[in-house]
Design a protein around this motif. Structure first.
Motif, short mmCIF file in Angstrom:
data_model
loop_
_atom_site.label_atom_id
_atom_site.label_comp_id
_atom_site.label_asym_id
_atom_site.label_seq_id
_atom_site.Cartn_x
_atom_site.Cartn_y
_atom_site.Cartn_z
N PRO A 30 0.83 -1.20 0.00
CA PRO A 30 0.00 0.00 0.00
C PRO A 30 0.87 1.27 0.00
O PRO A 30 1.84 1.37 0.75
N ASN A 31 0.53 2.18 -0.87
CA ASN A 31 1.18 3.50 -0.95
C ASN A 31 2.67 3.45 -1.26
O ASN A 31 3.39 4.41 -1.04
N VAL A 32 3.18 2.35 -1.80
CA VAL A 32 4.62 2.23 -2.06
C VAL A 32 5.09 3.22 -3.12
O VAL A 32 6.25 3.62 -3.11
N ALA A 33 4.22 3.68 -3.99
CA ALA A 33 4.63 4.64 -5.02
C ALA A 33 4.88 6.03 -4.43
O ALA A 33 5.60 6.84 -5.00
N ASN A 34 4.31 6.30 -3.25
CA ASN A 34 4.45 7.62 -2.64
C ASN A 34 5.30 7.62 -1.38
O ASN A 34 5.49 8.66 -0.77
N GLY A 35 5.77 6.48 -0.95
CA GLY A 35 6.58 6.40 0.26
C GLY A 35 5.83 5.66 1.35
O GLY A 35 4.82 6.12 1.84
N ASN A 64 12.06 0.20 -13.21
CA ASN A 64 11.78 -0.23 -11.85
C ASN A 64 12.78 0.49 -10.96
O ASN A 64 13.98 0.28 -11.10
N VAL A 65 12.30 1.35 -10.08
CA VAL A 65 13.20 2.14 -9.23
C VAL A 65 12.80 1.95 -7.77
O VAL A 65 11.65 2.22 -7.39
N LEU A 66 13.75 1.50 -6.96
CA LEU A 66 13.54 1.30 -5.53
C LEU A 66 14.42 2.29 -4.79
O LEU A 66 15.63 2.38 -5.06
N SER A 67 13.84 3.07 -3.90
CA SER A 67 14.63 4.02 -3.11
C SER A 67 14.15 3.99 -1.66
O SER A 67 13.01 3.64 -1.37
N VAL A 68 15.07 4.35 -0.76
CA VAL A 68 14.78 4.41 0.67
C VAL A 68 15.30 5.74 1.18
O VAL A 68 16.40 6.16 0.81
N GLY A 69 14.53 6.40 2.01
CA GLY A 69 14.96 7.68 2.53
C GLY A 69 14.41 7.98 3.90
O GLY A 69 13.56 7.26 4.43
N LEU A 70 14.92 9.05 4.47
CA LEU A 70 14.41 9.58 5.73
C LEU A 70 13.35 10.60 5.38
O LEU A 70 13.63 11.56 4.68
N GLY A 71 12.16 10.39 5.81
CA GLY A 71 11.06 11.27 5.44
C GLY A 71 10.28 10.70 4.28
O GLY A 71 10.68 9.71 3.65
N ALA A 79 19.55 5.68 -2.91
CA ALA A 79 19.11 6.50 -4.04
C ALA A 79 18.58 5.60 -5.14
O ALA A 79 19.02 4.46 -5.31
N GLY A 80 17.60 6.11 -5.89
CA GLY A 80 17.09 5.37 -7.04
C GLY A 80 18.25 5.05 -7.97
O GLY A 80 19.08 5.90 -8.26
N GLY A 81 18.37 3.82 -8.39
CA GLY A 81 19.48 3.40 -9.24
C GLY A 81 20.64 2.78 -8.49
O GLY A 81 21.52 2.17 -9.09
#
Length: 138
Positions: A30-35, A64-71, A79-81
């Protein structure tokens, strides 16, 4: 042992050791496209690297881009890529950038985002492990 801190949802080890936040990301979370909020890191923590294990390739037709961040919308932990979600693979010790460098100013959410283009994905799963050292100098 990793425990919760009263008044905080962040993870903290009680001894001098590396902590980690481990979570699974699915193409259809759920909501993975927006964080999508997965875990919290404690104030003062130093992120020392992140590993991404793609278990099932993400299979959107074009990107297909997977990224992880604070916020909610940052990509400063992964970072994506930086990882290749389109193939079974293990990418180790991805270095943080920006606000994820240095001690975290406050308890911080880890958010994951999976974005895609072309025909929508029908599969995809990755395991993310964010390694950190808590501030034990308190």
């Amino acid at each position: 042992m990793t425990t919760g801190i009263p008044g905080s949802t962040a993870r903290r080890n009680t001894s001098q050791q590396v902590g980690y936040a481990r979570f699974t990301v699915n193409f259809n979370d759920p909501n993975v496209a927006n964080g999508n909020t997965k875990q919290w890191l404690p104030a003062g923590a130093l992120i020392i690297g992140t590993d991404v294990q793609v278990v099932t390739p993400f299979n959107a037709a074009t990107t297909n881009v997977l990224s992880v961040g604070l916020g909610a919308s940052n990509a400063n932990v992964v970072a994506g890529g930086a990882a290749a979600p389109g193939a079974v693979a293990l990418t180790q010790n991805i270095a943080p950038t920006g606000a994820a460098l240095g001690p975290l100013a406050a308890d911080s959410q880890l958010n994951v985002t999976y974005t895609q283009t072309g025909a929508a994905a029908t599969a995809g799963q990755a395991i993310v492990v964010v390694k950190f050292i808590p501030n034990n100098d308190l």
